[in-house]
Design an enzyme around this catalytic site. Structure first.
Site, PDB file in Angstrom:
ATOM      1  N   ALA A  67       6.725  -2.995  -4.640  1.00  0.00           N
ATOM      2  CA  ALA A  67       5.910  -2.472  -5.731  1.00  0.00           C
ATOM      3  C   ALA A  67       4.556  -2.059  -5.183  1.00  0.00           C
ATOM      4  O   ALA A  67       4.142  -2.489  -4.096  1.00  0.00           O
ATOM      5  CB  ALA A  67       5.756  -3.542  -6.806  1.00  0.00           C
ATOM      6  N   GLY A 110      10.140  -5.340  -3.698  1.00  0.00           N
ATOM      7  CA  GLY A 110      10.914  -4.535  -4.648  1.00  0.00           C
ATOM      8  C   GLY A 110      11.825  -3.527  -3.958  1.00  0.00           C
ATOM      9  O   GLY A 110      12.844  -3.128  -4.509  1.00  0.00           O
ATOM     10  N   GLU A 113      14.804  -5.468  -3.184  1.00  0.00           N
ATOM     11  CA  GLU A 113      15.493  -5.732  -4.466  1.00  0.00           C
ATOM     12  C   GLU A 113      16.214  -4.484  -4.965  1.00  0.00           C
ATOM     13  O   GLU A 113      17.313  -4.567  -5.516  1.00  0.00           O
ATOM     14  CB  GLU A 113      14.480  -6.227  -5.503  1.00  0.00           C
ATOM     15  CG  GLU A 113      13.951  -7.615  -5.155  1.00  0.00           C
ATOM     16  CD  GLU A 113      12.760  -8.019  -6.014  1.00  0.00           C
ATOM     17  OE1 GLU A 113      11.748  -7.278  -6.006  1.00  0.00           O
ATOM     18  OE2 GLU A 113      12.833  -9.050  -6.696  1.00  0.00           O
ATOM     19  N   GLU A 133       6.652 -11.462  -1.077  1.00  0.00           N
ATOM     20  CA  GLU A 133       5.751 -11.656  -2.221  1.00  0.00           C
ATOM     21  C   GLU A 133       4.922 -12.927  -2.114  1.00  0.00           C
ATOM     22  O   GLU A 133       3.816 -13.018  -2.648  1.00  0.00           O
ATOM     23  CB  GLU A 133       6.562 -11.693  -3.528  1.00  0.00           C
ATOM     24  CG  GLU A 133       7.124 -10.349  -3.958  1.00  0.00           C
ATOM     25  CD  GLU A 133       8.486 -10.020  -3.363  1.00  0.00           C
ATOM     26  OE1 GLU A 133       8.903 -10.692  -2.391  1.00  0.00           O
ATOM     27  OE2 GLU A 133       9.142  -9.101  -3.863  1.00  0.00           O
TER      28      GLU A 133
HETATM   29  N1  DAK Z   1       1.919  -1.124  -2.024  1.00  0.00           N
HETATM   30  C1  DAK Z   1       0.893  -0.284  -1.814  1.00  0.00           C
HETATM   31  N2  DAK Z   1       0.583   0.251  -0.619  1.00  0.00           N
HETATM   32  C2  DAK Z   1       1.334  -0.114   0.423  1.00  0.00           C
HETATM   33  C3  DAK Z   1       2.423  -1.005   0.295  1.00  0.00           C
HETATM   34  C4  DAK Z   1       2.711  -1.511  -1.009  1.00  0.00           C
HETATM   35  N3  DAK Z   1       3.763  -2.333  -1.278  1.00  0.00           N
HETATM   36  N4  DAK Z   1       2.973  -1.177   1.492  1.00  0.00           N
HETATM   37  C5  DAK Z   1       2.290  -0.433   2.343  1.00  0.00           C
HETATM   38  N5  DAK Z   1       1.287   0.216   1.710  1.00  0.00           N
HETATM   39  C6  DAK Z   1       0.293   1.109   2.280  1.00  0.00           C
HETATM   40  C7  DAK Z   1      -0.772   0.334   3.066  1.00  0.00           C
HETATM   41  O1  DAK Z   1      -1.751  -0.144   2.184  1.00  0.00           O
HETATM   42  C8  DAK Z   1      -1.291   1.418   3.975  1.00  0.00           C
HETATM   43  O2  DAK Z   1      -2.132   2.278   3.225  1.00  0.00           O
HETATM   44  P1  DAK Z   1      -3.449   2.931   3.890  1.00  0.00           P
HETATM   45  O3  DAK Z   1      -4.225   1.785   4.436  1.00  0.00           O
HETATM   46  O4  DAK Z   1      -2.889   3.842   4.967  1.00  0.00           O
HETATM   47  O5  DAK Z   1      -4.082   3.645   2.740  1.00  0.00           O
HETATM   48  C9  DAK Z   1      -0.026   2.190   4.319  1.00  0.00           C
HETATM   49  O6  DAK Z   1       0.908   1.941   3.271  1.00  0.00           O
HETATM   50  C10 DAK Z   1       0.577   1.756   5.632  1.00  0.00           C
HETATM   51  O7  DAK Z   1       0.652   0.332   5.665  1.00  0.00           O
HETATM   52  P2  DAK Z   1       0.186  -0.537   6.940  1.00  0.00           P
HETATM   53  O8  DAK Z   1      -1.070   0.000   7.509  1.00  0.00           O
HETATM   54  O9  DAK Z   1       0.205  -1.948   6.517  1.00  0.00           O
HETATM   55  O10 DAK Z   1       1.372  -0.219   7.952  1.00  0.00           O
HETATM   56  P3  DAK Z   1       2.117  -1.185   8.977  1.00  0.00           P
HETATM   57  O11 DAK Z   1       3.072  -0.285   9.699  1.00  0.00           O
HETATM   58  O12 DAK Z   1       1.146  -2.002   9.757  1.00  0.00           O
HETATM   59  O13 DAK Z   1       2.968  -2.206   8.076  1.00  0.00           O
HETATM   60  C11 DAK Z   1       4.402  -2.855   6.231  1.00  0.00           C
HETATM   61  C12 DAK Z   1       3.999  -1.758   7.245  1.00  0.00           C
HETATM   62  C13 DAK Z   1       5.403  -2.220   5.260  1.00  0.00           C
HETATM   63  C14 DAK Z   1       5.101  -3.996   6.989  1.00  0.00           C
HETATM   64  C15 DAK Z   1       3.141  -3.399   5.521  1.00  0.00           C
HETATM   65  O14 DAK Z   1       2.449  -2.290   4.946  1.00  0.00           O
HETATM   66  C16 DAK Z   1       3.429  -4.369   4.438  1.00  0.00           C
HETATM   67  O15 DAK Z   1       3.649  -5.536   4.690  1.00  0.00           O
HETATM   68  N6  DAK Z   1       3.371  -3.899   3.170  1.00  0.00           N
HETATM   69  C17 DAK Z   1       3.442  -4.765   2.007  1.00  0.00           C
HETATM   70  C18 DAK Z   1       4.820  -5.279   1.776  1.00  0.00           C
HETATM   71  C19 DAK Z   1       4.861  -6.184   0.583  1.00  0.00           C
HETATM   72  O16 DAK Z   1       4.136  -7.169   0.459  1.00  0.00           O
HETATM   73  N7  DAK Z   1       5.758  -5.861  -0.337  1.00  0.00           N
HETATM   74  C20 DAK Z   1       5.965  -6.633  -1.551  1.00  0.00           C
HETATM   75  C21 DAK Z   1       5.106  -6.067  -2.657  1.00  0.00           C
HETATM   76  S1  DAK Z   1       5.293  -6.968  -4.156  1.00  0.00           S
HETATM   77  C22 DAK Z   1       9.017  -6.450 -10.861  1.00  0.00           C
HETATM   78  C23 DAK Z   1       9.606  -5.509 -10.065  1.00  0.00           C
HETATM   79  C24 DAK Z   1       9.283  -5.437  -8.723  1.00  0.00           C
HETATM   80  C25 DAK Z   1       8.364  -6.264  -8.189  1.00  0.00           C
HETATM   81  C26 DAK Z   1       7.752  -7.188  -8.972  1.00  0.00           C
HETATM   82  C27 DAK Z   1       8.072  -7.298 -10.322  1.00  0.00           C
HETATM   83  N8  DAK Z   1       9.343  -6.531 -12.249  1.00  0.00           N
HETATM   84  C28 DAK Z   1      10.415  -5.654 -12.714  1.00  0.00           C
HETATM   85  C29 DAK Z   1       8.787  -7.497 -13.082  1.00  0.00           C
HETATM   86  C30 DAK Z   1       8.044  -6.111  -6.787  1.00  0.00           C
HETATM   87  C31 DAK Z   1       6.980  -6.668  -6.192  1.00  0.00           C
HETATM   88  C32 DAK Z   1       6.699  -6.325  -4.824  1.00  0.00           C
HETATM   89  O17 DAK Z   1       7.425  -5.593  -4.186  1.00  0.00           O
END
Ligand code: DAK
Length: 259
Positions: A67, A110, A113, A133
Site C-alpha cells: 500500500a 499488499g 497479498e 508491515e
Molecule cells: N509506499 C510508498 N512509496 C514507496 C513504497 C510504498 N509501499 N515502497 C517504495 N516506495 C517508494 C520509496 O519511498 C522511494 O521513493 P522516493 O524516495 O524515490 O521518492 C521509492 O519508492 C524507491 O524506494 P527505495 O528508495 O526504498 O528503494 P530500495 O530499492 O532501497 O528498496 C523496497 C525497495 C521495496 C524494498 C523498499 O522501498 C521498501 O521496503 N518499501 C516498503 C515496503 C513495505 O513496507 N510495504 C508494506 C506497506 S504496508 C489493506 C490493504 C492493504 C494493506 C493494508 C490494508 N486493507 C484492505 C485494509 C497493505 C499495507 C501495506 O502494504
C-alpha cells in the site's frame, strides 16, 4: 508521470487479458487510484468473452511494494474504515476467470497479498516475497495473515508476519507459495503461455473448477465434497461436456463453445 498516464496498462495477448501495474517510480505502491484501475481492468477482462484467463504483472524490478505508505501515514482508523480500500481489494474475489500473478522483483505487503489473492503465481528467479508491515507498526490488512498461514502453515507465517522474514523465489516454491520459478527474463512469457493454455480449455469447466478449489479453503471436507459434486453434475448440462467426451472418443480436438 503525467496525470493521464494509466496506472494499470491493459493489453490482450491471444485469449489472455494482461494487466501491468504501471507506477514503477513508486514501486507500484497500491494507491486507491491504482487499485481501482486494476479492479476495473479485471472486471473488464472478466466480462470479455474473447478472454479466457487474466495475468497481473508489474515490472522486472517490482511487482508491488504494498500500500502507499505516504497516503496511509496520517490516516485515522475511521479514514481506513471509510476509505473503501478493503472493498476494492475484495473485488478480486469476484472474478470468475483464472487470474495468474506474474511476479518479478519485490512483492511486499499488499503487493504480496495481491499475488496471494490470485489463483496461480509464476515467479521470476529475482522475486522476493514478504509482509514487512510490522516495521510500520501494523500487521497485514489485505488477507496476508490468513492466506499466507493457510499456505505455509503457522510457524513460517508467524516469522514472516512478526519479524519480516522475506522469501526468495526458490524458498517460496519450496513452501508451496508459487507454482513455478523461471529465469527472470522469461517470467512474463511463461505466465502468458500458462494463461493461454488455460484460456483454450472449456470455459464453464474452468470457471467451476476455480470455484470448487476456492471452496475447499472455506469449508469442511464433507461440505466441499457435496459442493464439488453439484458443480460436477451441473457440467453435464453444458454442450462442452458432450463435445469434450465426443472429441475424446473420436480422437479429435474439441471445439469449445463456452456453453
Ligand atoms: N509506499 C510508498 N512509496 C514507496 C513504497 C510504498 N509501499 N515502497 C517504495 N516506495 C517508494 C520509496 O519511498 C522511494 O521513493 P522516493 O524516495 O524515490 O521518492 C521509492 O519508492 C524507491 O524506494 P527505495 O528508495 O526504498 O528503494 P530500495 O530499492 O532501497 O528498496 C523496497 C525497495 C521495496 C524494498 C523498499 O522501498 C521498501 O521496503 N518499501 C516498503 C515496503 C513495505 O513496507 N510495504 C508494506 C506497506 S504496508 C489493506 C490493504 C492493504 C494493506 C493494508 C490494508 N486493507 C484492505 C485494509 C497493505 C499495507 C501495506 O502494504
Amino acid at each position: 508521470m503525467s496525470e493521464n498516464t494509466p496506472l494499470v496498462l491493459r493489453e490482450r495477448h491471444g485469449r489472455v487479458g494482461l494487466l501491468r501495474l504501471n507506477n514503477p517510480k513508486a514501486y507500484n505502491a497500491l494507491s486507491p487510484a491504482l487499485l481501482r484501475e486494476l479492479m476495473d481492468g479485471l472486471a473488464a477482462w472478466d466480462a470479455d468473452e474473447a478472454v479466457g484467463a487474466i495475468v497481473i504483472t508489474g515490472t522486472e524490478r517490482v511487482f508491488a511494494a504494498g500500500a502507499d505508505i505516504k497516503a496511509m501515514s496520517q490516516a485515522s482508523a475511521v479514514d481506513m474504515l471509510l476509505s473503501g480500500y478493503v472493498d476494492l481489494f475484495d473485488r478480486l474475489r469476484q472474478v470468475h476467470k483464472p487470474v495468474i500473478a506474474a511476479v518479478a522483483g519485490w512483492a511486499l505487503g499488499g503487493g504480496f497479498e495481491l499475488a496471494m489473492a490470485c489463483d496461480i503465481i509464476v515467479a521470476a528467479e529475482n522475486a522476493r516475497f514478504g509482509q514487512p508491515e510490522i516495521n510500520l507498526g501494523v500487521i497485514p490488512g489485505a488477507g496476508g495473515t490468513q492466506r499466507l498461514t493457510r499456505t505455509v502453515g503457522k510457524y513460517l507465517a508467524m516469522e514472516m508476519v512478526l519479524n519480516d522474514r522475506r522469501l526468495t523465489a526458490e524458498e517460496a516454491a519450496r513452501f508451496g507459495l508459487v507454482n513455478r520459478v523461471v529465469p527472470t527474463e522469461q517470467y512474463l512469457d511463461e505466465a502468458l503461455k500458462l494463461a493461454q493454455a488455460i484460456a483454450e480449455r472449456a470455459p464453464v469447466a474452468v470457471r467451476l473448477g476455480k470455484e470448487a478449489v476456492n471452496y475447499a479453503l472455506e469449508s469442511t471436507l464433507s461440505a466441499g465434497l457435496a459442493y464439488e459434486r453439484r458443480l460436477f453434475y451441473l457440467l453435464f448440462a453444458t454442450e462442452d461436456q458432450r463435445e469434450g467426451m465426443d472429441a475424446f472418443l473420436n480422437k479429435r480436438s474439441p471445439a469449445w463453445k463456452g456453453r
